[in-house]
Write an enzyme that holds these catalytic residues in place. Structure first.
Site, PDB file in Angstrom:
ATOM      1  N   LYS A   1       0.858  -1.189   0.000  1.00  0.00           N
ATOM      2  CA  LYS A   1       0.000   0.000   0.000  1.00  0.00           C
ATOM      3  C   LYS A   1       0.891   1.235   0.000  1.00  0.00           C
ATOM      4  CE  LYS A   1      -4.354   0.846   2.297  1.00  0.00           C
ATOM      5  NZ  LYS A   1      -5.046   0.659   3.566  1.00  0.00           N
TER       6      LYS A   1
HETATM    7  C1  E4P Z   1      -8.116   2.009   3.433  1.00  0.00           C
HETATM    8  O1  E4P Z   1      -7.607   1.024   2.966  1.00  0.00           O
HETATM    9  C2  E4P Z   1      -8.009   2.444   4.817  1.00  0.00           C
HETATM   10  O2  E4P Z   1      -7.433   1.407   5.576  1.00  0.00           O
HETATM   11  C3  E4P Z   1      -9.330   2.733   5.476  1.00  0.00           C
HETATM   12  O3  E4P Z   1     -10.432   2.326   4.703  1.00  0.00           O
HETATM   13  C4  E4P Z   1      -9.431   4.087   6.054  1.00  0.00           C
HETATM   14  O4  E4P Z   1     -10.674   4.243   6.686  1.00  0.00           O
HETATM   15  P1  E4P Z   1     -10.983   5.347   7.773  1.00  0.00           P
HETATM   16  O5  E4P Z   1     -11.322   6.614   7.073  1.00  0.00           O
HETATM   17  O6  E4P Z   1     -12.169   4.800   8.504  1.00  0.00           O
HETATM   18  O7  E4P Z   1      -9.755   5.486   8.639  1.00  0.00           O
END
Ligand code: E4P
Length: 217
Positions: free
Chosen positions: A84
């Site tokens: 990522k």
């Molecule tokens: C994406 O892959 C992130 O891990 C995640 O969806 C972020 O979500 P949040 O806005 O609830 O922190």
């Protein structure tokens, strides 16, 4: 639609695994920080649980060279690791190199169709559009994810739009209607998808009626 679980909690992954409906897991530094595991140990344990399904592990570096090196290290943990990488210019530079080496990437923190176009051009495997965080600032997160998805189709990019930052089950329904191929859900939302009070009431009644009948075991 494929469902990824957005969590770093092993117990949640184990529970969801029992339903056999999970197609992958995504983590991020904030989620990993909630656990007592080292990053490497955690990702390895999740990969072993998920067998051959994709597991996103996020880099912490912000310069292209360091992102590339960190990505290579993360990819070594297990063949299921998807690296990522934040949607910044330095990140996309690294994505391009990793794509050339067949290393899967999940370009994260995408908030606009233009950003998604660039991530696709760099060769991202997945592009995470943060629907909930867009809603938080008064934008239409699902609509923006849908626009990103349309662009992928229009230009025949292989990158898959991943609905992320999901807050509730309505997000999933809206993304599914737009044909978004994958969403990553917190465990709480995954549970919400399955539950309906009328299902519980209906099942209770069926079982009570069955007990009263001579014709049912
Ligand atoms: C994406 O892959 C992130 O891990 C995640 O969806 C972020 O979500 P949040 O806005 O609830 O922190």
């Amino acid at each position: 639609m494929n469902f990824f679980l957005d969590t770093a909690h092993i117990d949640e992954i184990k529970k969801a695994q029992k339903w056999n409906l999970i197609d992958g897991v995504t983590t991020n530094p904030s989620l990993v920080a909630q656990t007592n595991y080292s990053h490497k140990e955690l990702i390895l344990e999740i990969c072993n649980l998920l067998k051959d399904k994709p597991v996103s592990a996020e880099v912490l570096s912000v310069s292209s060279e360091k992102i590339y090196k960190e990505a290579k290290e993360l990819a070594k943990i297990h063949p299921s690791v998807v690296v990522k990488i934040p949607l910044i210019a330095e990140g996309l530079k690294a994505v391009k190199k990793l794509h050339a080496e067949n290393i899967a990437t999940n370009v994260t923190l995408c908030f606009s169709p233009n950003q998604a176009l660039l991530a696709a051009k760099a060769g991202a495997t997945y592009i995470s559009v943060f629907v909930g965080r867009l809603d938080d600032i008064g934008h239409e997160g699902c609509e923006i994810a849908s626009q990103c998805h349309k662009l992928m189709k229009e230009y025949q990019y292989k990158s898959q739009i991943l609905g992320a930052s999901i807050r509730h089950s309505k997000h999933i329904f809206t993304l599914a209607q737009a044909g978004i191929p994958i969403s990553t859900l917190p465990f709480k939302v995954f549970n919400q998808l399955i539950q309906h009070p009328l299902t519980d009431i209906g099942l209770k009644k069926f079982l009570e009626d069955a007990k009263k009948s001579k014709h049912l075991p």
